[in-house]
Design a protein around this motif. Structure first.
Motif, PDB file in Angstrom:
ATOM      1  N   GLU A  15       0.881  -1.158   0.000  1.00  0.00           N
ATOM      2  CA  GLU A  15       0.000   0.000   0.000  1.00  0.00           C
ATOM      3  C   GLU A  15       0.922   1.212   0.000  1.00  0.00           C
ATOM      4  N   TYR A  16       0.839   2.014  -1.071  1.00  0.00           N
ATOM      5  CA  TYR A  16       1.753   3.139  -1.233  1.00  0.00           C
ATOM      6  C   TYR A  16       0.992   4.299  -1.877  1.00  0.00           C
ATOM      7  N   ASN A  18      -1.834   5.807  -1.172  1.00  0.00           N
ATOM      8  CA  ASN A  18      -3.264   5.506  -1.296  1.00  0.00           C
ATOM      9  C   ASN A  18      -3.611   4.564  -2.450  1.00  0.00           C
ATOM     10  N   ILE A  20      -2.813   0.363  -4.253  1.00  0.00           N
ATOM     11  CA  ILE A  20      -2.335  -1.000  -4.043  1.00  0.00           C
ATOM     12  C   ILE A  20      -1.403  -1.323  -5.209  1.00  0.00           C
ATOM     13  N   TRP A  21      -0.156  -1.648  -4.898  1.00  0.00           N
ATOM     14  CA  TRP A  21       0.882  -1.845  -5.910  1.00  0.00           C
ATOM     15  C   TRP A  21       1.491  -3.235  -5.795  1.00  0.00           C
ATOM     16  N   ASN A  44       0.419  -0.506 -10.346  1.00  0.00           N
ATOM     17  CA  ASN A  44      -0.802  -0.282  -9.589  1.00  0.00           C
ATOM     18  C   ASN A  44      -1.833  -1.325 -10.003  1.00  0.00           C
ATOM     19  N   GLU A  62       3.630  -0.296   4.003  1.00  0.00           N
ATOM     20  CA  GLU A  62       2.641  -1.272   4.453  1.00  0.00           C
ATOM     21  C   GLU A  62       2.552  -2.414   3.441  1.00  0.00           C
ATOM     22  N   VAL A  64       0.568  -5.566   2.088  1.00  0.00           N
ATOM     23  CA  VAL A  64      -0.838  -5.967   2.082  1.00  0.00           C
ATOM     24  C   VAL A  64      -0.941  -7.460   1.776  1.00  0.00           C
ATOM     25  N   TYR A 117      -9.087  -7.677  -2.898  1.00  0.00           N
ATOM     26  CA  TYR A 117      -8.767  -6.627  -1.930  1.00  0.00           C
ATOM     27  C   TYR A 117     -10.084  -5.919  -1.610  1.00  0.00           C
TER      28      TYR A 117
END
Length: 187
Positions: A15-16, A18, A20-21, A44, A62, A64, A117
């Motif tokens: 999580e980077y 805002n 999801i990568w 992304n 973070e 995920v 997700y």
């Protein structure tokens, strides 16, 4: 779960900013001056953008964990693919471009893993290897050595792969889905 910037590995979901990568590539660099850093290439998973970011060891990001569920591929409908949840039998439609180049290897009834997700599918994983039929193969050129010579062939899904000289049209082979390479002759 927070991880250090130098602990990022390919395949991690982060999580980077805002988003999801998914990490595609990493390169650890230790310049002569200054601290070491990890150069990270990411994609992304929501909108498909790509970016390169430098993470220093002091940076934290973070990590995920995505929920994975088994789905069965049913059929294609225009630019949508229809999948069925193997537990609830609920059907969902996903855009073909979510799979990228791997979509050509989908086969009726194939079990795939959807990565979810917040209950939203963001990625589809096909099996690493699938069986396919050769529909067209070039003739072997005399004088080529068997050890390093490969010839072009076309699979039943229209994908071109390089195969050893002994593989002929009508042969069933195993293909690596993501590398698009010949693995072996099917049993």
């Amino acid at each position: 779960m927070k991880i250090s910037g130098v602990d990022i590995r390919p395949g991690n979901i982060l999580e980077y900013e805002n988003g999801i990568w998914k990490v595609a590539k990493t390169q650890h660099t230790q310049p002569g001056k200054g601290g070491a850093y990890m150069q990270v290439e990411m994609k992304n998973l929501i909108d498909g953008r790509k970016t390169n970011v430098r993470f220093r060891s002091a940076d934290t990001v973070e990590k995920v964990h995505l929920e994975t569920k088994d789905f069965q591929y049913l059929y294609a409908d225009d630019d949508q693919l229809v999948f069925m949840d193997t537990e609830t039998f609920e059907q969902i439609q996903l855009p073909t471009d979510l799979l990228g180049d791997a979509a050509a290897f989908l086969q009726d009834g194939m079990t795939v893993q959807l990565e979810m997700y917040d209950e939203r599918p963001i990625s589809v994983q096909l099996p690493d290897q699938v069986e396919a039929d050769i529909v067209e193969a070039d003739a072997v050129v005399k004088g080529q050595t068997a050890s390093s010579s490969y010839k072009p062939a076309v699979l039943d899904n229209g994908i071109r792969v390089m195969v050893p000289p002994h593989i002929e049209s009508g042969t069933r082979i195993v293909v690596d889905v993501y590398e698009r390479t010949y693995v072996r002759k099917a049993d």
